[in-house]
Design an enzyme around this catalytic site. Structure first.
Site, PDB file in Angstrom:
ATOM      1  N   SER A 104       0.827  -1.205   0.000  1.00 42.23           N
ATOM      2  CA  SER A 104       0.000   0.000   0.000  1.00 42.23           C
ATOM      3  C   SER A 104       0.866   1.261   0.000  1.00 42.23           C
ATOM      4  O   SER A 104       2.021   1.249   0.427  1.00 42.23           O
ATOM      5  CB  SER A 104      -0.904   0.022   1.233  1.00 42.23           C
ATOM      6  OG  SER A 104      -1.664  -1.152   1.324  1.00 42.23           O
TER       7      SER A 104
HETATM    8  N1  SAH Z   1      -1.055  -3.834   3.635  1.00 44.42           N
HETATM    9  C1  SAH Z   1      -0.491  -4.643   2.598  1.00 44.42           C
HETATM   10  C2  SAH Z   1      -1.441  -4.639   1.433  1.00 44.42           C
HETATM   11  C3  SAH Z   1      -1.289  -5.785   0.528  1.00 44.42           C
HETATM   12  S1  SAH Z   1      -2.487  -5.841  -0.774  1.00 44.42           S
HETATM   13  C4  SAH Z   1       0.859  -4.072   2.213  1.00 44.42           C
HETATM   14  O1  SAH Z   1       1.041  -2.862   2.352  1.00 44.42           O
HETATM   15  O2  SAH Z   1       1.733  -4.810   1.742  1.00 44.42           O
HETATM   16  C5  SAH Z   1      -3.781  -6.775  -0.022  1.00 44.42           C
HETATM   17  C6  SAH Z   1      -3.451  -8.166   0.403  1.00 44.42           C
HETATM   18  O3  SAH Z   1      -4.675  -8.783   0.777  1.00 44.42           O
HETATM   19  C7  SAH Z   1      -2.846  -9.052  -0.685  1.00 44.42           C
HETATM   20  O4  SAH Z   1      -1.634  -9.585  -0.239  1.00 44.42           O
HETATM   21  C8  SAH Z   1      -3.889 -10.155  -0.895  1.00 44.42           C
HETATM   22  O5  SAH Z   1      -3.341 -11.421  -1.192  1.00 44.42           O
HETATM   23  C9  SAH Z   1      -4.598 -10.156   0.446  1.00 44.42           C
HETATM   24  N2  SAH Z   1      -5.947 -10.715   0.392  1.00 44.42           N
HETATM   25  C10 SAH Z   1      -6.890 -10.561  -0.566  1.00 44.42           C
HETATM   26  N3  SAH Z   1      -8.007 -11.236  -0.241  1.00 44.42           N
HETATM   27  C11 SAH Z   1      -7.755 -11.847   0.953  1.00 44.42           C
HETATM   28  C12 SAH Z   1      -8.527 -12.683   1.813  1.00 44.42           C
HETATM   29  N4  SAH Z   1      -9.790 -13.052   1.520  1.00 44.42           N
HETATM   30  N5  SAH Z   1      -7.961 -13.117   2.944  1.00 44.42           N
HETATM   31  C13 SAH Z   1      -6.693 -12.763   3.297  1.00 44.42           C
HETATM   32  N6  SAH Z   1      -5.924 -11.964   2.526  1.00 44.42           N
HETATM   33  C14 SAH Z   1      -6.445 -11.516   1.363  1.00 44.42           C
END
Ligand code: SAH
Length: 213
Positions: free
Chosen positions: A62
């Site tokens: 993010s």
């Molecule tokens: N805060 C993180 C954002 C990553 S993007 C950062 O800054 O790195 C969002 C993440 O949510 C992704 O890694 C994706 O795989 C995860 N995600 C999507 N759907 C999900 C679910 N149902 N359960 C758990 N994780 C999920």
């Protein structure tokens, strides 16, 4: 002498401050957290820019502003104690939360991302994080109730199981929607759930159902 990375982290802190992040503790944590450790080598030169970046598997780390803002929203709402994060991704937001709250539980559906994130948090000596490979829509009932919940992927409908796992007076911050997403705040009160719309945002989707090994 300061390394280039710590100079850049300090510049990022100043930029976020100029963009309206007010909590000194959040700004300090941003300044001391090495975001370049959460990013692939080829993109490391962009680590301290205020942008989201790809982390593989179609996912993104993010934007630092949104990480700081969501952390600040939890603090402003009076959250203390145990926080659940849904969507560990790179682990960067997890690292910021771990330095702000007592105990973090974080769920990620993609195993390889979860593994990498775990390694990075240990590298930074952050041991107050429990991690789970699973479907964030279900939350983590054995660790509930949570004082705060932060969802870092956009849910097309409000995830009810997560609201159930909030403590009384607990707060959840989550982007809701698909092509158009709104960052929302939900608070559990004696009278039920109160909600508030905060801002238009853009996150990768919170995928429903199956887990990717
Ligand atoms: N805060 C993180 C954002 C990553 S993007 C950062 O800054 O790195 C969002 C993440 O949510 C992704 O890694 C994706 O795989 C995860 N995600 C999507 N759907 C999900 C679910 N149902 N359960 C758990 N994780 C999920």
């Amino acid at each position: 002498m300061l390394s280039n990375y710590s100079r850049s982290a300090s510049a990022l802190k100043t930029l976020l401050q100029q963009n309206g992040i007010r909590h000194a503790s959040v700004l300090q944590v941003i300044e001391r957290t090495p975001r370049h450790l959460f990013i692939d080598d080829v993109l490391k030169h962009k680590a301290y820019e205020n942008t989201a970046l790809p982390i593989g598997q179609g996912q993104t780390i993010s934007q630092p502003y949104i990480v700081a803002k969501m952390t600040e929203l939890l603090l402003d709402a009076g959250v203390k104690g145990k926080v659940l994060e849904v969507g560990t991704g790179s682990g960067y937001q997890t690292a910021i939360l771990a330095q702000t709250f007592d105990e973090i539980c974080s769920i990620e559906r993609i195993k390889s991302l979860q593994w990498q994130a775990k390694r990075r948090l240990h590298q930074l000596d952050l041991y107050n994080v429990a991690m789970k490979h699973g479907d964030g829509w279900q939350g983590w009932s054995s660790k509930a109730p949570f004082n705060g919940i932060i969802v870092t992927a956009a849910a097309k409908t409000v995830p009810e199981a997560l609201l159930e796992q909030l403590a009384l007076n607990g707060v959840m911050i989550a982007p809701i929607g698909e092509s158009e997403q709104t960052l929302m705040l939900f608070r559990k009160t004696e009278q039920g759930i109160q909600s508030e719309q905060l801002a238009a945002v853009r996150f990768v989707p919170l995928v429903a159902g199956e887990i990717v090994l």
